[in-house]
Design a protein around this motif. Structure first.
Motif, mmCIF file in Angstrom:
data_model
loop_
_atom_site.group_PDB
_atom_site.id
_atom_site.type_symbol
_atom_site.label_atom_id
_atom_site.label_comp_id
_atom_site.label_asym_id
_atom_site.label_seq_id
_atom_site.Cartn_x
_atom_site.Cartn_y
_atom_site.Cartn_z
ATOM 1 N N GLN A 160 0.802 -1.219 0.000
ATOM 2 C CA GLN A 160 0.000 0.000 0.000
ATOM 3 C C GLN A 160 0.842 1.279 0.000
ATOM 4 O O GLN A 160 0.296 2.373 -0.152
ATOM 5 C CB GLN A 160 -0.903 -0.001 1.240
ATOM 6 C CG GLN A 160 -1.774 -1.232 1.354
ATOM 7 C CD GLN A 160 -2.505 -1.295 2.688
ATOM 8 O OE1 GLN A 160 -3.128 -0.318 3.099
ATOM 9 N NE2 GLN A 160 -2.442 -2.421 3.363
ATOM 10 N N SER A 181 -5.826 -0.200 4.066
ATOM 11 C CA SER A 181 -5.393 1.085 3.584
ATOM 12 C C SER A 181 -6.114 1.490 2.332
ATOM 13 O O SER A 181 -6.284 0.715 1.450
ATOM 14 C CB SER A 181 -3.915 0.995 3.322
ATOM 15 O OG SER A 181 -3.444 2.059 2.630
ATOM 16 N N THR A 190 -2.583 8.101 3.314
ATOM 17 C CA THR A 190 -2.677 7.545 4.565
ATOM 18 C C THR A 190 -2.570 8.087 5.882
ATOM 19 O O THR A 190 -1.834 8.952 6.003
ATOM 20 C CB THR A 190 -1.458 6.870 4.706
ATOM 21 O OG1 THR A 190 -0.850 6.727 5.763
ATOM 22 C CG2 THR A 190 -1.084 7.418 4.480
ATOM 23 N N CYS A 206 -6.693 6.161 4.079
ATOM 24 C CA CYS A 206 -6.336 4.874 4.611
ATOM 25 C C CYS A 206 -6.602 4.820 6.091
ATOM 26 O O CYS A 206 -6.586 5.818 6.738
ATOM 27 C CB CYS A 206 -4.881 4.595 4.407
ATOM 28 S SG CYS A 206 -4.116 5.694 3.283
#
Length: 300
Positions: A244, A279, A283, A295
């Motif tokens: 991710q 996620s 993030t 995320c």
């Protein structure tokens, strides 16, 4: 040229105005998020004053349509440490980042709530997601190679381990990469940016019983923005979180291009209970990464 700033609570939206490329003042926040990001992307922030770079990131995250509630929280509370560096591929960057990450970890040691360390780079500006991913993992490799601290407790050191977490200065972080060529709107920052989210805050979120509700809300907001949930969302414990980091969708069998020095002593994987990470895109949070990119980390 470098600046290192711990943000205060944001100023009112009309206090700071960035200059549009046509020379007229135009407040990006008055538009939808995609239009705002397009305007910011045309403002030549790579050569702009540091204050404009910091403000552009704030305008992105605090925009009403930005999905990540965790990211909004750190900007609203002024709990962001933000450094602006010239070149992501500069060989001197790892030592600078390790120094600043160490200071960041010390600053938040006794603080609760969400915190993020953000590193924004004036270049190189990627034209594809693969280009950005190569720069991201190249920097993480150099950062690890320069790090003389032991791998952080509580996360795996094997990049293919479902319990992997990146370690810097002995502290575990979930990395969220943002850049102009991102296919996910919530990852489409005007300049290459890495967000370091401390893993511990995800556990704190879970312990307080707030994780599930936040994750659901963030996913709904991300779907409303993009039309569908990020296909790279995964549960921590099912696949490595490194999938991710860059925001790029990977084919089956993809392995993170990161070589970690052997870890001696107790296998950190034994320290895990059932931790899960989830996620979206840009993030921050729990283990589902929904901070500055859509995320939110999750633990079970």
């Amino acid at each position: 040229m470098t600046t290192d700033t711990r943000t205060q609570a944001p100023e009112p939206a009309d206090t700071v105005r960035l200059h549009a490329p046509d020379g007229h003042q135009d407040h990006p926040g008055h538009h939808g998020l995609e239009t705002t990001l397009d305007l910011l992307g045309r403002m030549d922030l790579a050569h702009a004053p540091e204050a404009d770079v910091l403000r552009a990131m704030e305008l992105m995250v605090t925009h009403a349509e930005f999905p990540c509630l965790g990211a909004k929280s750190v900007f609203r509370r002024g709990s962001v440490a933000h450094v602006v560096l010239d070149d992501m591929d500069d060989p001197t960057v790892p030592s600078r980042l390790l120094e600043r990450l160490g200071a960041f970890a010390d600053d938040i040691e006794d603080e609760s709530g969400f915190h993020s360390f953000i590193a924004t780079f004036r270049g190189p500006l990627p034209t594809t997601e693969a280009d950005f991913e190569a720069s991201l993992f190249g920097l993480l490799q150099r950062l690890h190679d320069a790090d003389d601290q032991s791998w952080a407790d509580g996360v795996g050191s094997d990049p293919n381990d479902p319990h992997f977490g990146f370690s810097a200065g002995g502290n575990p972080y979930f990395i969220v990469g943002l850049h102009p060529a991102a296919s996910r709107v919530a990852r489409r920052a005007p300049l290459p940016t890495l967000v370091f989210n401390p893993h511990g805050q995800f556990e704190e979120l879970r312990a307080e019983g707030r994780f599930d509700g936040m994750r659901t809300t963030i996913r709904r907001r991300d779907e409303n923005l993009q039309g569908f949930v990020n296909p790279m969302v995964a549960d921590h414990g099912d696949s490595t979180e490194a999938l991710q980091y860059s925001g790029r969708q990977h084919p089956a069998g993809w392995e993170p291009p990161l070589e970690v020095k052997p870890v001696t002593g107790t296998d950190v994987r034994d320290l895990h209970t059932n931790t899960r990470i989830d996620s979206h895109t840009f993030t921050h949070q729990g283990k589902s990464n929904d901070d500055l990119a859509g995320c939110t980390p999750q633990h079970d």
